[in-house]
Enzyme design. Sequence first.
Site, PDB file in Angstrom:
ATOM      1  N   GLY A   1       0.830  -1.207   0.000  1.00 41.79           N
ATOM      2  CA  GLY A   1       0.000   0.000   0.000  1.00 41.79           C
ATOM      3  C   GLY A   1       0.856   1.245   0.000  1.00 41.79           C
ATOM      4  O   GLY A   1       2.059   1.182  -0.256  1.00 41.79           O
ATOM      5  N   ASN A   2       0.259   2.367   0.277  1.00 39.27           N
ATOM      6  CA  ASN A   2       1.031   3.617   0.372  1.00 39.27           C
ATOM      7  C   ASN A   2       0.416   4.511   1.440  1.00 39.27           C
ATOM      8  O   ASN A   2      -0.571   4.153   2.080  1.00 39.27           O
ATOM      9  CB  ASN A   2       1.106   4.308  -0.991  1.00 39.27           C
ATOM     10  CG  ASN A   2      -0.268   4.675  -1.501  1.00 39.27           C
ATOM     11  OD1 ASN A   2      -0.955   5.499  -0.916  1.00 39.27           O
ATOM     12  ND2 ASN A   2      -0.686   4.017  -2.580  1.00 39.27           N
ATOM     13  N   ARG A   3       1.028   5.688   1.626  1.00 34.46           N
ATOM     14  CA  ARG A   3       0.672   6.535   2.774  1.00 34.46           C
ATOM     15  C   ARG A   3      -0.441   7.540   2.480  1.00 34.46           C
ATOM     16  O   ARG A   3      -0.655   8.457   3.257  1.00 34.46           O
ATOM     17  CB  ARG A   3       1.906   7.300   3.237  1.00 34.46           C
ATOM     18  CG  ARG A   3       3.027   6.420   3.707  1.00 34.46           C
ATOM     19  CD  ARG A   3       4.224   7.255   4.120  1.00 34.46           C
ATOM     20  NE  ARG A   3       5.433   6.467   4.192  1.00 34.46           N
ATOM     21  CZ  ARG A   3       5.754   5.675   5.209  1.00 34.46           C
ATOM     22  NH1 ARG A   3       4.953   5.567   6.235  1.00 34.46           N
ATOM     23  NH2 ARG A   3       6.874   4.987   5.193  1.00 34.46           N
ATOM     24  N   SER A   4      -1.159   7.390   1.396  1.00 35.34           N
ATOM     25  CA  SER A   4      -2.210   8.376   1.088  1.00 35.34           C
ATOM     26  C   SER A   4      -3.327   8.298   2.125  1.00 35.34           C
ATOM     27  O   SER A   4      -3.828   7.216   2.438  1.00 35.34           O
ATOM     28  CB  SER A   4      -2.780   8.103  -0.307  1.00 35.34           C
ATOM     29  OG  SER A   4      -3.881   8.942  -0.529  1.00 35.34           O
TER      30      SER A   4
ATOM     31  N   ALA B   1      -3.384   7.842  -4.892  1.00 41.10           N
ATOM     32  CA  ALA B   1      -2.035   7.292  -5.056  1.00 41.10           C
ATOM     33  C   ALA B   1      -2.230   5.828  -5.439  1.00 41.10           C
ATOM     34  O   ALA B   1      -2.702   5.015  -4.630  1.00 41.10           O
ATOM     35  CB  ALA B   1      -1.248   7.423  -3.766  1.00 41.10           C
TER      36      ALA B   1
END
Length: 400
Positions: free
Chosen positions: A204-207, A273
Amino acid sequence: MTRIAVYVSGSVAAFKAVSLVRILQKEGHEVRIGMTPASTRFVTPNTFYALTHQPVLIDLWQINQSPVPHIELADWTELALVVPASADLIAKMANGLADDAVSSSLLATRAPIMLAPAMNNQMWANPATQRNLNRLIADQKIILTPKTGLLAEGYVGKGRMMEPEDIANQVKNWLAKQKRLVGKVILVTAGGTHEAIDPVRFIGNRSSGKMGLAVVQAALEAGAKVIAVVGQVQVEFPKHPNLTVKKVTTTAEMLATTLDAFKKVDALVMAAAVADFRPAEVADQKIKKQADQDKLTISLIKNPDILATLGAKKDHQIIMGFAAETNDLLQNAQAKLAKKHADYIVANDVSQAGSGFGVATDQVTILQPNIEPKRWPLLSKREVGQRLINLLAKRWQQSK
Ligand code: PMT
């Protein structure tokens, strides 16, 4: 035209609310009144009753046509004006107090609220008042800053309420701005996509979804219909009659959902993102660590590029993408503008403190084909969202 509730509080400027009501009515608005008990010392409720032909809300306990009159007024109104807004009522609103009909109704309404403060200059300058005003601004209330002028005390100071004609003009401009995007449909993506590795792990990512939400809010405020395609977020999207929220997890789901909506929309804003790669295989069961294992290799395959796919399909739609970069911001963003067939790229340097993932602010540069990039200052995401929606509105205005 618009259903406007004017809430009058205890200040000598209360008499000016009478002229304001007349101006608003002449402009075709329907007006109803709420008064604090203190304000009735300055203007009689009969004046407002005679002008509006509607019961004036004063008492939480008054028995009239409606069983809960302060909620009835709160629900009826499309725009709430607090004219004049005394230091006391400002303090109550900043703290969410609801101990009379006016403060309760203001706490209950979902309508936008504009306040025209009126008070003595020292009360205005007091840090407590300024703190309360800043809180109200953070709560998205609109403050019509008082002027420096002759006060009731007989001397000149800051705290003199804006004149009724000026307040009416502010209302007019604000309403015009609200309706700019009526008839437009905007597709906004927000948050991050997740790609499963096994039943318990993902890439995943930090959005956080804050940027996407800011665009959604600004578009709704401008009267647009919005379809929000939302990945993993840490914010709540509002319930709004013009907003459809579609939850997705993976890039493939985000692509399918945006593709499905794309034909119906006038613009796409890709603030999400999106994971560029996903595991080539998703394990059916939790991957177990072996006793002698030091390393695990996960093979990744490329995900589709949603922005580029939709950009290639665009017809009348305006396409706005983002670029989150840690280096060579303009060069990389410029390449994305061309490659993804975008009309705008909103480039943010996510290595910069206060910009990018998770935070409440952003410093962005706007890129357009054949136009010099424009760097905006560090702004709240809310303001970035409003400015981006302004860009779309201006473009549609120019193409009329
Ligand atoms: O959600 P917040 O915490 O508020 O953070 C906001 C944000 C940093 C996520 C946002 O401002 C932002 O920059 N979003 C784009 C992040 C990103 O994926 O950038 P990118 O440079 O990798 O992609 C460029 C554009 O292509 C983006 O519009 C992206 O949505 C889109 N894209 C990327 C990859 C892919 N496979 N498909 C895409 O559509």
